[in-house]
Design an enzyme around this catalytic site. Structure first.
Site, mmCIF file in Angstrom:
data_model
loop_
_atom_site.group_PDB
_atom_site.id
_atom_site.type_symbol
_atom_site.label_atom_id
_atom_site.label_comp_id
_atom_site.label_asym_id
_atom_site.label_seq_id
_atom_site.Cartn_x
_atom_site.Cartn_y
_atom_site.Cartn_z
ATOM 1 N N ASP A 171 -45.017 -1.687 3.447
ATOM 2 C CA ASP A 171 -44.229 -1.344 2.261
ATOM 3 C C ASP A 171 -42.804 -0.954 2.637
ATOM 4 O O ASP A 171 -41.863 -1.171 1.877
ATOM 5 C CB ASP A 171 -44.877 -0.170 1.508
ATOM 6 N N PHE A 197 -40.940 -2.168 4.940
ATOM 7 C CA PHE A 197 -40.402 -3.254 5.760
ATOM 8 C C PHE A 197 -38.877 -3.232 5.863
ATOM 9 O O PHE A 197 -38.317 -3.385 6.953
ATOM 10 C CB PHE A 197 -40.876 -4.590 5.178
ATOM 11 N N ARG A 198 -38.195 -3.031 4.755
ATOM 12 C CA ARG A 198 -36.735 -3.116 4.759
ATOM 13 C C ARG A 198 -36.071 -1.950 5.490
ATOM 14 O O ARG A 198 -34.902 -2.043 5.875
ATOM 15 C CB ARG A 198 -36.212 -3.169 3.325
ATOM 16 N N THR A 225 -38.695 0.129 11.559
ATOM 17 C CA THR A 225 -38.403 -0.619 12.779
ATOM 18 C C THR A 225 -39.671 -0.987 13.537
ATOM 19 O O THR A 225 -40.729 -0.386 13.345
ATOM 20 C CB THR A 225 -37.509 0.212 13.711
ATOM 21 N N GLU A 280 -46.482 8.413 18.222
ATOM 22 C CA GLU A 280 -45.443 9.104 17.450
ATOM 23 C C GLU A 280 -44.392 9.803 18.323
ATOM 24 O O GLU A 280 -43.914 10.879 17.997
ATOM 25 C CB GLU A 280 -46.088 10.095 16.474
ATOM 26 N N ARG A 328 -44.720 11.142 21.254
ATOM 27 C CA ARG A 328 -45.192 12.229 22.111
ATOM 28 C C ARG A 328 -45.450 11.791 23.548
ATOM 29 O O ARG A 328 -45.596 12.647 24.440
ATOM 30 C CB ARG A 328 -46.455 12.868 21.533
ATOM 31 N N TYR A 356 -55.869 2.642 -0.957
ATOM 32 C CA TYR A 356 -54.531 3.230 -1.039
ATOM 33 C C TYR A 356 -54.382 3.902 -2.404
ATOM 34 O O TYR A 356 -54.352 3.224 -3.430
ATOM 35 C CB TYR A 356 -53.496 2.120 -0.866
#
Length: 562
Positions: A204, A206-207, A210, A268, A270, A474
Site C-alpha cells: 500500500d 509503494f509510492r 523503499t 527493523e 537492529r 486486514y
C-alpha cells in the site's frame, strides 16, 4: 540540497494531494449512518510548522566533525524541519502526536550517505561515540519503528538512505537485480521497466517506501500471490554493522546453517543498515488484468478464496472485502455520468430478486498476468470457482478503477484527523481453518472496545495475500473520540487498537502479517513466538549490538531490553 524527497511532516504523501469526499455523493450519508461523523464539519487543519516547539539538537562537536568528514558538510543536517520529518513514521498515533507538537525525543541530526563506504563510516562513528542510529527509508512505517525512545539521553542520528536509489545491475540469465536499499518503489520500477523487468512488489505504501524498508519490516505486496512476499523476493543482500559488512550472495537456496538472510528480514535496523539487495525480477507481462467479482456472503467468499489458492490458477492478486468494506467501497464511488450507474442498479435489482441480501454482498478483485493463453485459462478456472460458490463476475471496469486508486487510501486518514475522527488498520494472518474465528473474534473485541470508550465505531475487513495454508486479514477501523486533546484521543485509540491486537493472539493469529513489530506490536511478541522464541531473538540482537546503539526499543517488549 541532495534531491531526497520526503513526505509531509504532518501526514501521508506529498503536499498538494488530499482526499476529497465531495465528488462522492453516497459517502457522507454512509459515514454519518455508521459512526455519526459529519464529513462537512469544519475541519482543523494541521498547525503551521512554526507553531511547533522543536527541542534543540544534542550533537557534540566531535561527532559532528566525524560525520561531516564521512559524508560531507551539506549532508549533515540539523534544521528543525528535517529532524521532525525523521522523528515519526506515519502511524495513526504518530500523526496525532506530531500534529499536537508532542516531540519528547527528536533525532539530533539527519545524515545522508551517498554509498556503502559512507554508511560504514557513519555507523562506526555513531557506535564509537555511544550514540544511537536509526535507519530511515521513505518514512512510511506505521508500527512505531522510527521514533527514538523518549528517555534516550544519547545523541540520536537518523541515517537517511534516500541517496542510495539506483538499480545497479540486472542478471538477465538468473532473473535477479542488484538494487540500492534507499530507492523508492516508483523509482525502482521505472528503472527496471526501462530494461524490460519488474519486481512486482506493490505494498500500500509503494509510492513512499523503499526496498530497504520492505526488507527491514518483512513487507508484503498486493501482488504477492504471484511474486511472493519480500522474504521470497530477497535472495541476497549487504548490511553494514559496526566495523564490518554482512554479505549474502544471491543463491536460489542454501543449507548453510540457520538462515542469516531470514534473521535480517524483519530486523527493523537492529542488526545493521541494509545498503543493497539482490532481488528476483521478472520480464514485464504481456497482459495484465484486474477482474471484479461479487459474492453473496463472506462465508462464500472465504471458501472461494481458499479454493482458488489450491487450484491450477496462479493469480497475481486475490482480494475480497467483507460486507462492511464492500459497502464503504460503494459509498466512495463518484457520481456516474454514463450508463455504468444504471447498469449497477439493474444488476443489484436482479440480484435482490434472486434472493441476495445486498447488505451482505462481498466485493472481490482477482489479478491475472501473462500471455493470452495463460490468462484465459486462469480466468476460466477462477470463474468456475466463483460460480460454484454463488458469485458473479462484474468485469474489468471496477477492477481497473481499483488498480488506479489502490495507493490512495492512506490520504483518508489525514482527512479524518482534520475533522476530529480517527481511522487506522491492523492486519494479521492465520490458517484457513482459523480465519472465520479470527474475523469474528476481532469484530467482537472491537465492538467491546468501542463500548468501553463510549464511542460509535466501525470496523471492516478484507482478505488478501493467499497462501497454501492460510491468508492475511486486514482490518480497518474508525471512530470519533469526541475530544480535541491528543492525550485523550490516544488513550481511547489504544483501547481499541490493543483489543484488536489481543484478539489476534487469542484466536490463533499473528500480531502482524506485513507491517512489522516496531514498538506498537512489541507487547505481544512473547505471546506470538513464545518466551523461548523471544529468548533467541534477544540473544541475537544483544550479540550483534550489546551497546543498544542500533534502533533500540523496537521489536522487543520493554521488559526484554537489556
Amino acid at each position: 540540497m541532495n534531491g531526497v524527497q520526503h513526505q509531509k511532516w504532518w501526514g501521508w504523501g506529498v503536499e498538494g494531494i488530499a482526499f476529497n469526499y465531495r465528488d462522492k455523493p453516497k459517502m457522507a450519508p454512509f459515514v454519518m449512518d455508521k459512526v455519526g461523523i459529519d464529513l462537512s464539519a469544519p475541519g482543523t487543519p494541521p498547525p503551521a510548522f512554526e507553531e511547533i516547539a522543536v527541542p534543540a539538537p544534542r550533537l557534540g562537536d566531535e561527532l559532528a566533525v566525524t560525520l561531516r568528514a564521512a559524508v560531507g558538510d551539506e549532508q549533515v543536517v540539523t534544521d528543525d524541519m528535517d529532524r521532525v520529518v525523521h522523528t515519526y513514521g506515519k502511524g495513526l498515533a504518530d500523526l496525532v502526536r506530531v500534529r499536537a507538537g508532542d516531540l519528547p525525543r527528536v533525532p539530533d541530526v539527519v545524515v545522508y550517505p551517498a554509498d556503502e563506504d559512507q554508511v560504514c563510516a557513519v555507523v562506526d562513528a555513531v557506535v564509537a561515540a555511544d550514540a544511537v542510529l536509526i535507519p530511515f527509508g521513505g518514512g512510511s512505517n506505521i508500527s512505531g519503528s522510527l521514533t527514538p525512545p523518549p528517555a534516550e539521553e544519547r545523541t540520536v542520528v537518523s541515517l537517511d538512505l534516500g541517496r542510495l536509489n539506483r538499480v545497479l545491475e540486472v542478471d538477465e540469465s538468473a532473473g535477479l537485480a542488484r538494487i540500492q536499499a534507499g530507492v523508492l518503489g516508483p523509482d525502482m520500477e521505472e528503472q527496471l521497466n526501462a530494461r524490460g523487468w519488474t519486481m512486482g512488489h506493490q505494498p500500500d505504501s509503494f509510492r513512499h517506501s523503499t526496498l530497504g524498508g520492505w526488507i527491514a519490516t518483512r513487507s508484503s505486496g498486493m501482488q504477492s500471490d504471484k511474486y511472493g512476499d519480500i522474504a521470497d523476493i530477497t535472495r541476497g543482500l549487504r548490511m553494514v554493522q559496526p566495523g564490518k559488512v554482512v554479505v549474502l550472495r544471491p543463491l536460489p537456496s542454501t543449507s548453510s546453517g540457520p538462515s542469516v538472510r531470514e534473521m535480517i528480514l524483519g530486523s527493523e535496523g537492529r542488526l545493521g543498515v541494509i545498503t543493497e539487495a539482490w532481488v528476483n525480477v521478472h520480464r514485464m507481462p504481456e497482459n495484465r488484468d484486474i477482474i471484479a467479482y461479487l459474492y453473496p456472503s463472506w462465508t462464500a467468499a472465504l471458501a472461494a478464496m481458499q479454493e482458488i489458492s489450491t487450484s491450477d490458477a496462479h493469480p497475481t492478486v486475490t482480494r475480497v472485502s467483507d460486507a462492511n468494506e464492500t459497502a464503504f467501497s460503494f459509498s466512495t464511488q463518484k457520481k456516474s455520468k454514463g450508463v455504468s450507474g444504471k447498469v449497477q442498479k439493474v444488476l443489484f435489482d436482479v440480484l435482490q430478486r434472486r434472493g441476495w441480501d445486498l447488505d451482505a454482498v462481498c466485493l472481490s478483485y482477482v489479478g491475472y498476468e501473462g500471455g493470452d493463453a495463460r490468462v484465459k485459462a486462469e480466468k476460466s478456472v477462477v470463474g468456475k470457482i466463483v460460480k460454484k460458490h454463488g458469485g458473479i463476475k462484474l468485469g474489468r471496469g471496477p477492477g481497473a478503477l481499483y488498480d488506479q486508486k489502490k495507493f490512495d487510501t492512506p490520504y483518508i486518514r489525514d482527512f479524518l484527523l482534520d475533522i476530529g475522527a480517527m481511522g487506522d488498520v491492523s492486519e494479521t494472518a492465520a490458517p484457513w481453518s482459523k480465519l472465520q474465528d479470527v474475523y469474528s473474534g476481532t469484530f467482537r473485541s472491537a465492538k467491546e472496545a468501542f463500548d468501553q470508550i463510549g464511542c460509535r465505531g466501525f470496523i471492516m475487513c478484507h482478505l488478501s495475500h493467499s497462501y497454501h495454508s492460510g491468508a492475511c486479514l486486514y482490518f480497518t477501523f474508525a471512530f470519533a473520540p469526541g475530544t480535541d486533546v491528543a492525550a485523550e484521543q490516544l488513550e481511547k485509540y489504544w483501547v481499541v487498537k490493543n483489543a484488536i491486537q489481543q484478539s489476534f493472539i487469542d484466536t490463533g493469529a499473528t500480531i502482524s502479517h506485513h507491517h512489522g513489530v516496531g514498538t506498537d506490536h512489541a507487547h505481544w511478541l512473547e505471546e506470538d513466538i513464545s518466551t523461548a522464541g523471544t529468548d533467541v531473538m534477544v540473544a541475537l540482537l544483544r550479540g550483534v549490538d550489546p551497546g543498544r546503539n542500533l534502533n533500540p526499543g523496537t521489536i522487543l517488549p520493554a521488559h526484554r531490553e537489556w
